[in-house]
Design a protein around this motif. Structure first.
Motif, mmCIF file in Angstrom:
data_model
loop_
_atom_site.group_PDB
_atom_site.id
_atom_site.type_symbol
_atom_site.label_atom_id
_atom_site.label_comp_id
_atom_site.label_asym_id
_atom_site.label_seq_id
_atom_site.Cartn_x
_atom_site.Cartn_y
_atom_site.Cartn_z
ATOM 1 N N LYS A 1 0.475 -1.100 -0.003
ATOM 2 C CA LYS A 1 0.015 -0.376 -0.018
ATOM 3 C C LYS A 1 0.641 0.957 -0.197
ATOM 4 C CE LYS A 1 -2.282 0.010 3.411
ATOM 5 N NZ LYS A 1 -3.737 -0.769 4.426
ATOM 6 N N LYS A 2 0.460 2.637 -0.760
ATOM 7 C CA LYS A 2 1.023 3.729 -0.717
ATOM 8 C C LYS A 2 1.621 3.970 0.769
ATOM 9 C CE LYS A 2 1.782 7.486 -3.995
ATOM 10 N NZ LYS A 2 1.516 6.956 -4.567
ATOM 11 N N SER A 3 3.047 4.182 1.773
ATOM 12 C CA SER A 3 3.403 4.291 2.364
ATOM 13 C C SER A 3 3.218 6.156 2.210
ATOM 14 C CB SER A 3 4.651 3.800 2.837
ATOM 15 O OG SER A 3 5.541 4.512 2.619
ATOM 16 N N ASN A 4 4.022 6.738 1.071
ATOM 17 C CA ASN A 4 4.051 8.413 0.741
ATOM 18 C C ASN A 4 4.029 9.042 0.220
ATOM 19 O OD1 ASN A 4 6.320 8.021 0.211
ATOM 20 N ND2 ASN A 4 7.660 7.926 2.418
ATOM 21 N N GLU A 5 4.167 9.997 -0.097
ATOM 22 C CA GLU A 5 4.305 10.276 -1.796
ATOM 23 C C GLU A 5 4.613 9.915 -2.790
ATOM 24 O OE1 GLU A 5 0.346 11.662 -1.313
ATOM 25 O OE2 GLU A 5 1.357 12.203 -3.824
ATOM 26 N N ILE A 6 6.965 10.079 -2.047
ATOM 27 C CA ILE A 6 7.217 9.707 -3.203
ATOM 28 C C ILE A 6 6.479 7.949 -3.750
ATOM 29 C CG2 ILE A 6 8.360 11.940 -3.370
ATOM 30 C CD1 ILE A 6 10.487 10.739 -1.836
ATOM 31 N N ASP A 7 6.499 7.264 -2.971
ATOM 32 C CA ASP A 7 6.713 5.778 -2.948
ATOM 33 C C ASP A 7 6.992 5.386 -5.023
ATOM 34 O OD1 ASP A 7 5.296 4.600 -0.618
ATOM 35 O OD2 ASP A 7 7.410 5.437 -0.294
ATOM 36 N N PHE A 8 7.587 4.493 -5.089
ATOM 37 C CA PHE A 8 7.498 4.461 -6.256
ATOM 38 C C PHE A 8 7.213 3.503 -6.733
ATOM 39 C CE2 PHE A 8 8.994 4.273 -10.375
ATOM 40 C CZ PHE A 8 9.597 3.427 -11.090
ATOM 41 N N GLU A 9 6.208 2.802 -7.602
ATOM 42 C CA GLU A 9 4.636 1.739 -8.068
ATOM 43 C C GLU A 9 5.293 1.486 -8.915
ATOM 44 O OE1 GLU A 9 0.509 3.742 -8.149
ATOM 45 O OE2 GLU A 9 0.274 2.256 -9.546
ATOM 46 N N ILE A 10 5.388 -0.426 -8.667
ATOM 47 C CA ILE A 10 5.901 -0.868 -9.728
ATOM 48 C C ILE A 10 4.993 -2.755 -9.724
ATOM 49 C CG2 ILE A 10 7.543 -2.129 -7.956
ATOM 50 C CD1 ILE A 10 9.302 -2.278 -11.089
ATOM 51 N N ASN A 11 4.854 -3.202 -10.638
ATOM 52 C CA ASN A 11 4.187 -4.899 -10.739
ATOM 53 C C ASN A 11 4.680 -5.675 -11.069
ATOM 54 O OD1 ASN A 11 1.017 -3.177 -10.308
ATOM 55 N ND2 ASN A 11 1.484 -2.852 -12.677
ATOM 56 N N LEU A 12 5.117 -6.239 -9.946
ATOM 57 C CA LEU A 12 6.070 -8.017 -10.645
ATOM 58 C C LEU A 12 5.297 -8.699 -9.735
ATOM 59 C CD1 LEU A 12 9.241 -6.119 -8.408
ATOM 60 C CD2 LEU A 12 8.635 -6.260 -10.945
ATOM 61 N N ARG A 13 5.533 -10.149 -10.318
ATOM 62 C CA ARG A 13 5.341 -11.264 -10.450
ATOM 63 C C ARG A 13 5.811 -11.639 -9.204
ATOM 64 N NH1 ARG A 13 4.137 -15.556 -14.335
ATOM 65 N NH2 ARG A 13 5.796 -17.423 -13.946
ATOM 66 N N ALA A 14 5.262 -12.325 -7.820
ATOM 67 C CA ALA A 14 5.322 -13.170 -7.124
ATOM 68 C C ALA A 14 5.334 -14.555 -7.413
ATOM 69 C CB ALA A 14 4.482 -13.097 -6.122
ATOM 70 N N ASN A 15 6.609 -15.257 -7.083
ATOM 71 C CA ASN A 15 6.732 -16.514 -7.494
ATOM 72 C C ASN A 15 7.210 -17.776 -5.989
ATOM 73 O OD1 ASN A 15 7.084 -15.910 -9.970
ATOM 74 N ND2 ASN A 15 9.387 -15.917 -10.250
ATOM 75 N N LEU A 16 6.840 -17.284 -5.219
ATOM 76 C CA LEU A 16 6.931 -18.233 -4.177
ATOM 77 C C LEU A 16 7.015 -17.135 -2.405
ATOM 78 C CD1 LEU A 16 8.624 -21.281 -3.208
ATOM 79 C CD2 LEU A 16 10.406 -19.799 -2.560
ATOM 80 N N SER A 17 6.168 -17.905 -1.033
ATOM 81 C CA SER A 17 5.759 -17.571 -0.409
ATOM 82 C C SER A 17 6.058 -18.441 0.668
ATOM 83 C CB SER A 17 4.561 -17.132 -0.662
ATOM 84 O OG SER A 17 3.888 -18.292 0.468
ATOM 85 N N GLU A 18 6.618 -17.220 1.854
ATOM 86 C CA GLU A 18 7.167 -18.070 2.641
ATOM 87 C C GLU A 18 6.303 -17.461 4.516
ATOM 88 O OE1 GLU A 18 11.477 -17.383 1.003
ATOM 89 O OE2 GLU A 18 11.746 -19.372 2.996
ATOM 90 N N TYR A 19 5.775 -18.840 5.003
ATOM 91 C CA TYR A 19 4.877 -18.205 6.042
ATOM 92 C C TYR A 19 6.423 -17.855 7.390
ATOM 93 C CZ TYR A 19 1.102 -17.958 9.489
ATOM 94 O OH TYR A 19 0.646 -18.044 10.655
ATOM 95 N N ILE A 20 6.288 -17.005 8.034
ATOM 96 C CA ILE A 20 6.667 -16.827 9.642
ATOM 97 C C ILE A 20 5.757 -17.038 10.502
ATOM 98 C CG2 ILE A 20 9.193 -17.455 9.524
ATOM 99 C CD1 ILE A 20 9.507 -15.022 8.295
ATOM 100 N N GLY A 21 4.520 -16.958 10.387
ATOM 101 C CA GLY A 21 3.892 -16.540 11.936
ATOM 102 C C GLY A 21 3.326 -15.296 11.244
ATOM 103 N N HIS A 22 4.272 -14.389 11.732
ATOM 104 C CA HIS A 22 3.347 -13.086 11.787
ATOM 105 C C HIS A 22 3.953 -11.887 10.775
ATOM 106 C CE1 HIS A 22 7.481 -12.931 13.282
ATOM 107 N NE2 HIS A 22 7.594 -11.160 13.035
ATOM 108 N N GLU A 23 4.379 -13.130 10.203
ATOM 109 C CA GLU A 23 5.390 -12.025 8.250
ATOM 110 C C GLU A 23 5.228 -13.323 7.718
ATOM 111 O OE1 GLU A 23 7.934 -8.849 9.522
ATOM 112 O OE2 GLU A 23 9.051 -11.264 9.505
#
Lengths: 291, 364, 301
Positions: B294-316
């Motif tokens: 999500k946008k956090s401030n004005e000058i954040d750079f937006e980019i679209n990327l492809r997700a390949n792998l996800s690792e679940y570590i509990g809270h993150e």
């Protein structure tokens, strides 16, 4: 049939060892024990005679001298071997050049038989041509060193030769023990300001308690069994002044034809060894199991 | 006056250079962590400060006295070891007063110190026990007590938590931190664990191959790593380093990753040297925790990327994205659903980036 | 002012420790060399005496250098003078010892290896007791078995023979060899054996294909230990044999004790060296294995 063989193969393979030891160690010791309660002379008799042989044994002047010698020898042998062994181990632990060479020198006597050792020292301690002559030729004209033929002092010659043979062994044990201590403990002691002497005296040597224990047990064991060395050095003489239990046992059996009496002396030796070894083995096994 | 100063220190073991011209200073009350992978020289440096190792070149000063050739016991230091190194044949009391006895301190002073420290560390009930009868945490407290009782100028810690299991390690770490807050002692602490270093230290000196890579506060080390080694060593997972080129056109600087044609504008970045930036090959560094969904401030750079792998570590969760055939990692709360094999909109916080010269690995 | 005072006291500390260190270092080497001479002295005397003539011996001292390399005593010690009966020399007894040692070492080592293998890799209830049972044999004073053994050898018809001695040394070597192999195999991970069993290997295959190949160190230690013990034995040799079947230590003792003619100390010394050379050579070449045997056998009890 084959299934049974396969399943019991381990036990079958173990059988020779267990069988041989059971027979030749336990069986034989029991036989000797039995004979010590008989009145056997040249040949074993099998009627029980009670404690007669033991009474004879402890009334025998020769046996009492033998036991006395054993106590003197063991005490001195223990003290000198341990003190020399520890000193050499500590000194060698100081990153010495030629440590390997020195270790070889201190330990090689253990590779020799007691007969060879006894023969060599017998010559060195020769009353006329040995050390005495050496010092006299150097100018000390009244120097005497005839301990070998002196009834009172001969036992100490056995100590000299025995310590020469076995001190290196004690050194090897302590050196291994000292080296197994993690060096962080020595570092901590240095930071605490301990001098080298204090590090050894207050920290490292107290940690060597098991090694002390092991050394004592093994040295006492060697001492009780002393036979070869006495035969080669003094033959139990002069007279019977350096006789020891092992010598007594052999002489009563094969020269005096008193098989029963000899068996009794053998059992006394056995009990002496057992008194030292059994507590030792017990505590060692307990330690191993606690791990 | 600096409590500890190390000047041009070099040390070799045989032909191997273990420490190369180390320079280091700490003020009183600081908690300096020597951090680095095994073999980087941190333990050797600690041993040299203690006086347990000799120096080939250079000097060590404690309170401005040159102690380079002085015995450990005269340097006014104390050390806590990885294995605690408590004397096995002595009980806790004897362990703790051993150093004082060697210094021939008076009996009254010894008792006074012992009571003070053992109460403080809550080992006063354990004084008659032998080390083998203590738990790991208790042994550590006794080891610390042995050091405290001597009131040294500098406390040295040699990876004291490495032998503990994870839970105990976290507990003991907080105890050490509390201790430092209360006593305000000067500490030099060696560890290879960056979490430990970041949480305990007021200053961290990261070492590699016998050289200090960066000597700074934890915040600066985290936010402004001075080279790619530091950037990679700190942070779990470590900083993403994307290879690419800088472009400068009339004062405007942008970054293009190799294999991509997306230009990321670089604004408000403190360059060390603003010359020769055009067509410079660099690594673009951004931490996984600075990539948002999500946008956090004005000058954040937006980019679209492809997700390949996800690792679940509990809270993150840690998601691996593909960026022009380079892998980058992002850290999100695990409540967010990320669909794999699809493009997701991401926001780079470009106020938190670090740029490194691709040839020298240094921060530019 | 304070600073320079403090730094000069640091300097004094440095200097003092440098001098005491040097002194201590010299003292250390001095003591070590002193003891080394105590240990070397008998060996030196033996060699030097064996190379002298009786005349030189009577005139010189223990330490004096021989005038030349007089090897006559060695020849006499080894092969005798050819006087016939009453002349003892070492050669035949040297070979007796060899004939006795080789089979005894082989059998006791083999049995020890197999037994150690079973005790560690095929555990069963009470195996600790079996080990203790065998271990005890290391410690008994052999006086307690001399009498029955003498009778048994007689009954079997092998008293006063090399075969008899082989039996004795094999049997009483078993506790030691088992101890060595058991302690060694205990630290070999059982996973190796389990993996082999899953692969279908049987009892003997596991031993020969898996354990034996990695047993080289302990085999060397055991062989060296057994060789030294058996070669150096006197008690069994003198009790169970005499005359022609005697092993070398017995022969040596007989030679030295015989007072038929004038005492020839040089021959005595040469004989002692000959009797001691085999074990000494083994020790010099493979000393560290010897020590390993000593310390591991002793410490593990």
């Amino acid at each position: 049939m084959f299934k049974w063989l396969e399943k019991n193969l381990p036990k079958i393979v173990m059988a020779p060892a267990v069988g041989l030891i059971g027979w030749f160690v336990y069986g034989f010791v029991l036989w000797t024990l039995y004979i010590s309660f008989t009145n056997s002379k040249i040949l074993p008799k099998y009627e029980l005679w009670g404690f007669g042989q033991y009474e004879k044994l402890w009334a025998s002047r020769k046996w009492l001298i033998a036991v006395d010698n054993l106590l003197i020898f063991t005490a001195l042998f223990l003290i000198f071997c341990v003190v020399i062994g520890i000193i050499l181990a500590i000194f060698l632990d100081q990153k010495i050049r030629a440590e390997g060479l020195l270790r070889t020198i201190y330990l090689y006597p253990m590779a020799l038989s007691f007969i060879v050792t006894g023969t060599a020292w017998k010559w060195i301690l020769n009353p006329t041509l040995g050390i005495q002559k050496m010092f006299r030729d150097w100018g000390f004209e009244n120097f005497t060193f005839d301990w070998l033929v002196d009834r009172e002092m001969a036992i100490y010659t056995i100590v000299i030769a025995g310590v020469w043979q076995s001190a290196g062994f004690v050194m090897a044990l302590f050196l291994a023990g000292l080296r197994s201590v993690e060096d962080e403990i020595v570092k901590a002691a240095k930071i605490d300001g301990a001098s080298l002497f204090t590090v050894y005296w207050k920290i490292l040597l107290p940690m060597m308690r098991p090694v002390f224990f092991t050394s004592f047990v093994i040295l006492v064991h060697i001492s009780i069994k002393s036979y070869d060395l006495i035969v080669a050095l003094t033959q139990g003489g002069p007279g019977i002044s350096t006789t020891m239990p092992a010598l007594y046992m052999t002489q009563t059996a094969f020269h005096k034809s008193q098989v029963g009496l000899s068996a009794a002396s053998a059992m006394m030796m056995f009990m002496a060894v057992a008194a030292v070894i059994i507590p030792y083995l017990y505590s060692e096994l307990r330690r191993e199991n606690a791990r | 006056m600096k409590t500890l100063k190390i000047e041009e220190l070099s040390k070799n073991f045989g032909s191997t250079e273990v420490l190369r011209k180390i320079n280091l200073e700490i003020d009183e009350g600081n908690f300096l962590v020597l951090l680095g992978p095994s073999g980087c020289g941190k333990s050797t440096l600690l041993n040299i400060i203690a006086g347990l190792e000799t120096i080939n070149e250079g000097n060590v000063f404690i309170d401005d006295y040159n102690v380079s050739k002085v015995e450990p016991k005269d340097r006014n230091i104390a050390m806590v070891f990885q294995s605690y190194a408590l004397y096995p044949s002595m009980n806790v009391r004897e362990n703790m007063i051993f150093g004082l006895k060697q210094a021939k301190t008076s009996k009254e002073k010894i008792e006074e110190q012992l009571e003070k420290v053992s109460k403080f560390l809550q080992v006063d009930q354990l004084l008659e026990r032998k080390p083998s009868q203590l738990s790991g945490g208790q042994r550590q407290r006794v080891a610390i007590g042995r050091a405290l009782v001597r009131e040294p100028r500098i406390f040295l810690f040699d990876e004291p938590l490495s032998n503990l299991d994870a839970k105990l390690r976290v507990e003991m770490r907080r105890e050490i931190k509390k201790l430092h807050q209360q006593l305000k002692t000067t500490v030099v602490y060696v560890t290879h664990d960056q979490t430990e270093a970041m949480s305990l230290g007021t200053r961290i000196a990261i070492m590699n191959h016998g050289v200090i890579q960066q000597n700074d506060t934890p915040e600066n080390i985290y936010n402004k790593p001075s080279n790619t080694f530091v950037a990679d060593f700190i942070g779990s997972p470590s900083m993403n380093l994307i290879k690419g080129t800088l472009k400068e056109t009339s004062g405007e600087i942008s970054f293009t990753a190799s294999g991509s044609n997306v230009e990321i504008p670089i604004k408000d970045y403190e360059f060390k040297d603003k010359s020769n930036l055009n067509n410079k090959e660099i690594y673009f560094g951004i931490r996984p925790e600075h990539i948002y969904f999500k946008k956090s401030n004005e000058i954040d750079f937006e980019i679209n990327l492809r997700a390949n792998l996800s690792e679940y570590i509990g809270h993150e969760q840690i998601i691996t994205f593909d960026y022009a055939n380079q892998e980058i990692l992002a850290k999100f709360p695990s409540t967010i659903k990320i669909e794999l094999a699809k493009e997701t909109k991401l926001f780079f916080d470009i106020t938190q980036i670090s740029l490194f010269d691709a040839k020298t690995d240094e921060r530019i | 002012m304070q600073d320079s005072l403090k730094s000069s006291s640091y300097q004094q500390l440095e200097q003092k420790s440098k001098y005491t260190n040097m002194f201590l270092r010299w003292f250390l080497y001095f003591i070590l060399i002193l003891f080394a001479s105590y240990f070397i002295f008998p060996l030196y005397v033996m060699v030097v005496t064996s190379l002298k003539t009786m005349e030189e011996i009577r005139q010189g001292t223990l330490l004096s250098w021989p005038s030349g390399l007089n090897l006559e005593s060695w020849a006499v010690a080894w092969g005798g003078r050819g006087y016939g009966a009453g002349d003892t020399f070492l050669r035949p007894y040297f070979w007796n010892s060899i004939k006795m040692v080789v089979p005894a070492v082989f059998f006791s080592t083999f049995i020890g290896a197999m037994t150690g293998y079973v005790l560690t890799k095929w555990r069963f209830k009470g195996d600790q007791w079996v080990f203790l049972f065998l271990l005890f044999g290391c410690f008994i004073p052999f006086q307690a078995i001399l009498l029955p053994m003498a009778r048994t050898l007689g009954v079997l018809g092998i008293s006063n023979s090399v075969v008899g001695l082989v039996l004795v040394h094999t049997v009483y070597g078993i506790p030691f060899t088992t101890l060595f192999f058991r302690n060694y195999y205990v630290s070999v991970p059982t996973e190796l054996v389990k993996a082999a069993r899953i692969d279908g290997a049987g009892f003997f295959k596991i031993f020969f294909k898996i354990l034996l190949p990695i047993s080289a160190p302990i085999i060397v230690v055991t062989i060296i230990w057994q060789f030294t013990q058996i070669w150096n034995d006197f008690l069994f040799g003198s009790t169970f044999s005499f005359g022609e079947a005697a092993p070398i230590q017995v022969a040596l003792n007989n030679m030295v004790l015989s007072s038929t003619s004038v005492k020839e100390y040089n021959v005595d010394m040469a004989s002692a060296i000959i009797a001691g050379i085999p074990t000494l050579i083994v020790y010099v070449l493979a000393g560290k294995y010897f020590i390993r045997g000593l310390t591991s056998g002793a410490v593990k009890g």
